[in-house]
Design a protein around this motif. Structure first.
Motif, PDB file in Angstrom:
ATOM      1  N   MET A  49      -0.461   4.018  -9.809  1.00  0.00           N
ATOM      2  CA  MET A  49       0.693   4.902  -9.907  1.00  0.00           C
ATOM      3  C   MET A  49       1.934   4.066  -9.665  1.00  0.00           C
ATOM      4  SD  MET A  49      -0.885   8.088  -7.726  1.00  0.00           S
ATOM      5  CE  MET A  49       0.481   9.164  -8.085  1.00  0.00           C
ATOM      6  N   ASP A  50       2.968   4.287 -10.466  1.00  0.00           N
ATOM      7  CA  ASP A  50       4.167   3.451 -10.430  1.00  0.00           C
ATOM      8  C   ASP A  50       5.347   4.200  -9.823  1.00  0.00           C
ATOM      9  OD1 ASP A  50       2.804   1.356 -11.657  1.00  0.00           O
ATOM     10  OD2 ASP A  50       3.235   2.136 -13.660  1.00  0.00           O
ATOM     11  N   PHE A  51       6.146   3.478  -9.041  1.00  0.00           N
ATOM     12  CA  PHE A  51       7.318   4.045  -8.381  1.00  0.00           C
ATOM     13  C   PHE A  51       8.452   3.027  -8.442  1.00  0.00           C
ATOM     14  CE2 PHE A  51       3.438   5.419  -6.276  1.00  0.00           C
ATOM     15  CZ  PHE A  51       3.542   6.791  -6.353  1.00  0.00           C
TER      16      PHE A  51
ATOM     17  N   LYS B 225      -3.462  -0.645  -1.518  1.00  0.00           N
ATOM     18  CA  LYS B 225      -2.924  -1.907  -2.018  1.00  0.00           C
ATOM     19  C   LYS B 225      -1.733  -1.644  -2.935  1.00  0.00           C
ATOM     20  CE  LYS B 225      -6.020  -4.321   0.119  1.00  0.00           C
ATOM     21  NZ  LYS B 225      -5.631  -5.131   1.288  1.00  0.00           N
ATOM     22  N   ALA B 226      -0.763  -2.544  -2.875  1.00  0.00           N
ATOM     23  CA  ALA B 226       0.459  -2.394  -3.671  1.00  0.00           C
ATOM     24  C   ALA B 226       0.783  -3.710  -4.366  1.00  0.00           C
ATOM     25  CB  ALA B 226       1.632  -1.965  -2.789  1.00  0.00           C
TER      26      ALA B 226
ATOM     27  N   THR C 271       0.601  -4.178   1.149  1.00  0.00           N
ATOM     28  CA  THR C 271      -0.178  -3.063   1.670  1.00  0.00           C
ATOM     29  C   THR C 271       0.758  -1.976   2.170  1.00  0.00           C
ATOM     30  OG1 THR C 271      -1.916  -4.583   2.399  1.00  0.00           O
ATOM     31  CG2 THR C 271      -1.970  -2.364   3.301  1.00  0.00           C
ATOM     32  N   VAL C 272       0.470  -0.723   1.810  1.00  0.00           N
ATOM     33  CA  VAL C 272       1.242   0.398   2.340  1.00  0.00           C
ATOM     34  C   VAL C 272       0.968   0.487   3.837  1.00  0.00           C
ATOM     35  CG1 VAL C 272       1.606   2.888   2.264  1.00  0.00           C
ATOM     36  CG2 VAL C 272       1.156   1.638   0.144  1.00  0.00           C
ATOM     37  N   ASN C 273       2.025   0.448   4.653  1.00  0.00           N
ATOM     38  CA  ASN C 273       1.820   0.460   6.104  1.00  0.00           C
ATOM     39  C   ASN C 273       2.503   1.625   6.802  1.00  0.00           C
ATOM     40  OD1 ASN C 273       4.498  -0.265   5.940  1.00  0.00           O
ATOM     41  ND2 ASN C 273       4.304  -2.160   7.092  1.00  0.00           N
ATOM     42  N   PHE C 274       3.177   2.499   6.035  1.00  0.00           N
ATOM     43  CA  PHE C 274       3.834   3.637   6.673  1.00  0.00           C
ATOM     44  C   PHE C 274       4.085   4.733   5.641  1.00  0.00           C
ATOM     45  CE2 PHE C 274       7.908   5.809   7.513  1.00  0.00           C
ATOM     46  CZ  PHE C 274       7.575   6.461   8.697  1.00  0.00           C
TER      47      PHE C 274
ATOM     48  N   SER D 156       3.678  -0.616  -7.779  1.00  0.00           N
ATOM     49  CA  SER D 156       2.447  -0.061  -8.355  1.00  0.00           C
ATOM     50  C   SER D 156       1.421   0.064  -7.240  1.00  0.00           C
ATOM     51  CB  SER D 156       1.925  -0.971  -9.468  1.00  0.00           C
ATOM     52  OG  SER D 156       0.770  -0.406 -10.056  1.00  0.00           O
ATOM     53  N   ILE D 157       0.859   1.272  -7.088  1.00  0.00           N
ATOM     54  CA  ILE D 157      -0.111   1.561  -6.031  1.00  0.00           C
ATOM     55  C   ILE D 157      -1.462   1.875  -6.664  1.00  0.00           C
ATOM     56  CG2 ILE D 157      -0.679   3.023  -4.060  1.00  0.00           C
ATOM     57  CD1 ILE D 157       1.788   1.360  -3.640  1.00  0.00           C
ATOM     58  N   GLU D 158      -2.510   1.219  -6.187  1.00  0.00           N
ATOM     59  CA  GLU D 158      -3.864   1.523  -6.659  1.00  0.00           C
ATOM     60  C   GLU D 158      -4.232   2.945  -6.264  1.00  0.00           C
ATOM     61  OE1 GLU D 158      -6.796  -1.224  -5.417  1.00  0.00           O
ATOM     62  OE2 GLU D 158      -5.851  -2.964  -6.368  1.00  0.00           O
TER      63      GLU D 158
END
Length: 371
Positions: A46-48, A230-231, A246-249, A283-285
């Protein structure tokens, strides 16, 4: 007559060569570049749109008012925590320390005298020579001397702290910005930020996630912590950032104005490629990797019926209608249906290809060996 004979011979040679080409199967064969449709494990993403933020961003301010004697750094350099940045004239502050020290010594001497007087008054009162009032006055004077010492000690500590503020040092390690003041100016708390320091490694990237997308992420990773997704990043020119994050929050509240949740990922930044305040694509897996067919975007052709590609089938060009499932790596696309993998997909020379036309397939190494 001879010119007519020459023309007749030319036509005869052309007819003979045409007949020979048809017998050997070389008529209208078009040379094309092909790539084998590959099967690879692909994770849906997913893209942001996000913004880079420094982990530490500190505005440097003067905490005392004084004449600026020196600027001790080079703008844009990396400074270490504790390094001197500015120096303010120290004379008045050193004098204040001396004055406070003298006051403390005076109060300590007064305390010694008050203790002696209190002891004498108590002795006289015990021997019924002195009065209770004299004893009480001596005790009050001793307590007052003790309080004066505490006040003078606090004043000395404050003076020393203010003296220390004349040497402005870096509170964190990071890259320092442009100085807003130069040597010779009077600076103080009201001056505002003198400069800014931003840490470099790692860097944060914050991005808003809509409620619908956030729920999709939770469903795709229902057995995992969302903050461990993962990002990856790409820049405004679509070039890729090499290091994963890595998403951390994930924020605990939803923005009522935009109906989004603010998320944050952490990325290593050893080379300083990420800059504080920079816009990036995140981009997030969103699921486990699934094997899919991958082909280059350059193979795609669209018409009123949808998307299709040309493949080489038994030496001839054939149409395959496909459904795509999004990009993979920027130059490739995922094929959800229409190809099973292993087909020779035409990517070069498409303008000369027609359904059923004979073709000569030439592999394109730079596309075939893509990662």
């Amino acid at each position: 007559m001879r010119p007519q004979i020459g023309i007749a011979l030319a036509f005869l040679l052309m007819a003979t060569s045409s007949s020979y080409a048809q017998q050997n199967g070389t008529t209208d064969r078009v040379s094309v570049g092909v790539v084998t449709a590959a099967r690879k494990p692909i994770a849906k993403s997913m893209d942001f749109v996000g913004r880079v933020e420094a982990v530490n961003r500190v505005e440097i301010r003067a905490r005392v008012t004084g004449y600026l004697e020196s600027v001790d750094f080079k703008e844009g350099d990396v400074v270490q925590a504790g390094a001197s940045l500015y120096k303010i004239e120290r004379g008045l502050f050193q004098a204040a320390v001396g004055e406070a020290g003298g006051a403390l010594d005076r109060s300590k001497a007064a305390k010694v005298l008050s203790e002696v007087q209190l002891q004498r008054a108590e002795d006289l009162y015990t021997k019924n020579v002195g009065s209770a009032a004299a004893r009480d006055q001596a005790r009050a004077a001793d307590d007052q001397a003790k309080g004066t010492i505490l006040i003078d000690q606090a004043n000395l500590d404050t003076a020393k702290i203010n003296l220390g503020y004349t040497d402005i040092v870096a509170p964190v390690t990071g890259k320092i910005g442009r100085t807003n003041v130069t040597k010779g100016n009077v600076v103080g708390p009201e001056t505002g930020p003198l400069t800014v320091i931003v840490s470099q490694d790692p860097m944060y990237v914050t991005f808003p996630v809509s409620q619908r997308e956030f729920l999709r992420l939770q469903q795709a990773k229902q057995h995992l912590d969302v903050t461990q997704l993962k990002a990856s990043l790409s820049f405004a020119d679509l070039s890729k950032y090499d290091l994963p994050g890595t998403v951390n929050f994930v924020d605990v509240t939803v923005n009522r104005g935009t109906d989004t949740v603010l998320a944050r990922a952490s990325f290593p930044n050893p080379d300083g490629a990420l800059v504080d305040g920079q816009f990036v694509h995140v981009s997030i897996e969103a699921g486990k990797p699934v094997e899919n067919v991958i082909i280059p975007q350059s193979a795609l052709i669209a018409d009123q019926q949808g998307t299709y590609v040309f493949v080489v089938d038994d030496g001839k060009a054939a149409i395959r209608r496909i459904k795509t499932g999004g990009e993979s790596g920027g130059t490739d696309v995922v094929v959800d249906s229409g190809l099973s993998g292993g087909e020779q997909v035409i990517v070069d020379g498409l303008q000369s290809v027609r359904p059923g036309s004979a073709v000569i397939a030439n592999p394109v190494p730079q596309l075939q060996n893509r990662s």
